[in-house]
Design a protein around this motif. Structure first.
Motif, PDB file in Angstrom:
ATOM      1  N   ILE A  25       0.760  -1.151   0.051  1.00 16.72           N
ATOM      2  CA  ILE A  25       0.080   0.169   0.119  1.00 16.72           C
ATOM      3  C   ILE A  25       0.938   1.086  -0.147  1.00 16.72           C
ATOM      4  O   ILE A  25       1.672   1.564   0.857  1.00 16.72           O
ATOM      5  N   GLU A  26       0.850   1.773  -1.091  1.00 13.59           N
ATOM      6  CA  GLU A  26       1.527   3.154  -1.097  1.00 13.59           C
ATOM      7  C   GLU A  26       1.163   4.517  -0.619  1.00 13.59           C
ATOM      8  O   GLU A  26       1.818   5.422  -0.414  1.00 13.59           O
ATOM      9  N   ASN A  27      -0.088   4.565  -0.328  1.00 11.32           N
ATOM     10  CA  ASN A  27      -0.932   5.459   0.235  1.00 11.32           C
ATOM     11  C   ASN A  27      -0.584   5.924   1.751  1.00 11.32           C
ATOM     12  O   ASN A  27      -1.242   5.126   2.396  1.00 11.32           O
ATOM     13  N   PRO A  28       0.130   6.764   2.324  1.00 13.33           N
ATOM     14  CA  PRO A  28       0.333   7.088   3.582  1.00 13.33           C
ATOM     15  C   PRO A  28      -0.885   7.514   4.479  1.00 13.33           C
ATOM     16  O   PRO A  28      -1.412   6.989   5.222  1.00 13.33           O
ATOM     17  N   PHE A  31      -2.987   4.328   4.956  1.00 11.23           N
ATOM     18  CA  PHE A  31      -2.351   3.828   5.735  1.00 11.23           C
ATOM     19  C   PHE A  31      -2.726   4.312   7.482  1.00 11.23           C
ATOM     20  O   PHE A  31      -2.907   3.422   8.319  1.00 11.23           O
ATOM     21  N   LYS A  78       6.751  -0.761   4.148  1.00 13.09           N
ATOM     22  CA  LYS A  78       6.164  -1.141   3.194  1.00 13.09           C
ATOM     23  C   LYS A  78       5.780   0.371   2.288  1.00 13.09           C
ATOM     24  O   LYS A  78       6.403   0.060   1.041  1.00 13.09           O
ATOM     25  N   ILE A  79       5.201   1.297   3.013  1.00 10.83           N
ATOM     26  CA  ILE A  79       5.032   2.440   2.264  1.00 10.83           C
ATOM     27  C   ILE A  79       6.014   3.256   2.087  1.00 10.83           C
ATOM     28  O   ILE A  79       6.113   4.224   1.070  1.00 10.83           O
ATOM     29  N   THR A  80       7.180   3.033   2.729  1.00 15.80           N
ATOM     30  CA  THR A  80       8.558   3.883   2.564  1.00 15.80           C
ATOM     31  C   THR A  80       9.327   3.275   1.486  1.00 15.80           C
ATOM     32  O   THR A  80      10.001   3.968   0.750  1.00 15.80           O
ATOM     33  N   LEU A  82       8.565   0.436  -0.202  1.00 18.75           N
ATOM     34  CA  LEU A  82       7.748  -0.148  -1.689  1.00 18.75           C
ATOM     35  C   LEU A  82       8.121  -1.805  -1.473  1.00 18.75           C
ATOM     36  O   LEU A  82       8.146  -2.440  -2.257  1.00 18.75           O
TER      37      LEU A  82
END
Length: 400
Positions: A25-28, A31, A78-80, A82
């Motif tokens: 999940i790329e969207n902070p 998250f 994961k979001i930091t 990827l």
């Protein structure tokens, strides 16, 4: 099913979650919203946001906090980065914790070089979220200790971005939290019994700073431009909102304070509106269970909290515990006697010694062997006789 009090729970968690096949999940924003829904931001965790459902029914507060911290740190990883490889994540988070040297908090003495990375991380997380050990020295600060766990998450994000975590950052974010909460409380029209307590408990929860008096008088003095991550900004707004909620309502001047805070950090008014609504909804629903709102008598809170913890631990390990107890006829007799009369001091010492010996054989009951565990032992001893087969007590009566 995961047992967060048993060795190997981290490996079991990632095995169950099938992490390598889960999308990143790329969207902070998404998250953070999901983390807030779990209660992690407010220091009272009700659920876990995981791809595969984790049933935490019957877990202690410390156990759900351990898994929540592991999972939330993995989420920000994961979001930091990827990436979603558990082994790389565990290695990275270990490096992160090895760079932390908070005052009076040396958790790394317990790490053995021969252990695997996941087992070492279990030891770190276990120590990081402990809320009941050595409770007298902490002056009951456990009530909000875990409310600042998200600072670990923000610090880890900083570490991943800069490949280091300076002590300045750790002190700055904690000092900002305390000062911000203090400023928020000053804007309130109606003071409550919780206001001063909230400041004291947050101060007791910090790990990297020392405080005497909060001297910040306005938002300009906070120098909020130090914080550049949206996650940092969202967290500060939510904590200020939590402080303002303590009288059950956020008035116009209080809402203005939150909007002004958001303006300083270039966060939209929409987020502030959402923050007020989410905080109000969560606290209204769970107020009776959130320690901060039930802290009028710290001794009573400690007793109630630890009693629940002991009952959960003993019940979960009931079969193994009974098997060990039944093997000692003397202990069985003494426990049965304790339901009908007060034991002598000599008998009490025998019960205590034999139960502690049993605790050494049941890993989940090791809490009674740690510093401060003696405070929990009387609750343990009092509860144990309720597990004895009723037929045993009846046989005892026939012998009198």
């Amino acid at each position: 099913m995961i047992n967060p009090s048993a060795t190997g729970w981290i490996d079991k968690f990632f095995l169950d979650q099938k992490s390598l096949t889960n999308p990143v999940i790329e969207n902070p924003d998404f998250f953070y919203s999901k983390v807030r829904d779990t209660g992690f931001i407010y220091g009272y965790i009700i659920s876990l946001q995981t791809p595969v459902f984790v049933d935490n029914n019957g877990w202690t507060e410390d156990e759900i906090s351990k898994v929540a911290l592991l999972n939330t740190l993995f989420g920000v990883y994961k979001i930091t980065t990827l990436e979603n490889n558990p082994e790389k994540y565990i290695s990275k988070v270990l490096s992160f914790y090895n760079e932390l040297h908070p005052q009076g908090f040396n958790i790394f003495k317990k790490i053995l070089p021969s252990n695997s990375n996941s087992l070492n991380l279990e030891k770190i997380i276990d120590t990081r979220i402990q809320t009941n050990i050595d409770i007298i020295n902490k002056q009951f600060s456990h009530v909000l200790t875990n409310a600042l766990l998200f600072v670990d998450v923000l610090s880890f994000q900083y570490y991943l971005t800069h490949n280091s975590i300076p002590e300045k950052y750790l002190k700055k974010i904690e000092e900002t939290i305390i000062s911000l909460v203090s400023l928020a409380l000053k804007t309130k029209s109606n003071k409550t019994k919780y206001d001063d307590l909230l400041i004291k408990l947050f101060e007791a929860s910090v790990r990297y700073s020392k405080f005497s008096n909060v001297s910040i008088q306005n938002l300009e003095e906070l120098k909020l431009d130090y914080f550049t991550s949206d996650l940092e900004k969202y967290y500060l707004i939510d904590l200020a909102g939590m402080a303002l909620w303590s009288d059950g309502v956020v008035e116009k001047n209080e809402a203005y304070f939150l909007h002004k805070l958001a303006e300083f950090m270039t966060i939209s008014d929409d987020f502030v509106t959402e923050s007020i609504e989410k905080t109000n909804g969560f606290i209204l629903k769970h107020k009776q269970k959130i320690p901060y709102f039930n802290y009028s008598n710290p001794v009573k809170h400690f007793f109630d909290h630890t009693t629940q913890t002991v009952i959960k631990l003993v019940t979960r390990n009931k079969n193994r515990l009974l098997k060990e107890i039944i093997q000692s006829k003397e202990l069985m007799l003494l426990l049965a006697y304790s339901t009908r009369r007060d034991l002598t001091e000599k008998e009490k010492k025998k019960v205590k010694k034999q139960l502690l010996d049993i605790c050494k054989t049941v890993p989940s009951l090791a809490i009674f062997l740690l510093p401060g565990g003696s405070l929990l032992l009387p609750i343990f001893i009092k509860f144990i006789p309720t597990l004895l087969p009723s037929a045993f007590n009846e046989n005892l009566e026939s012998e009198d």
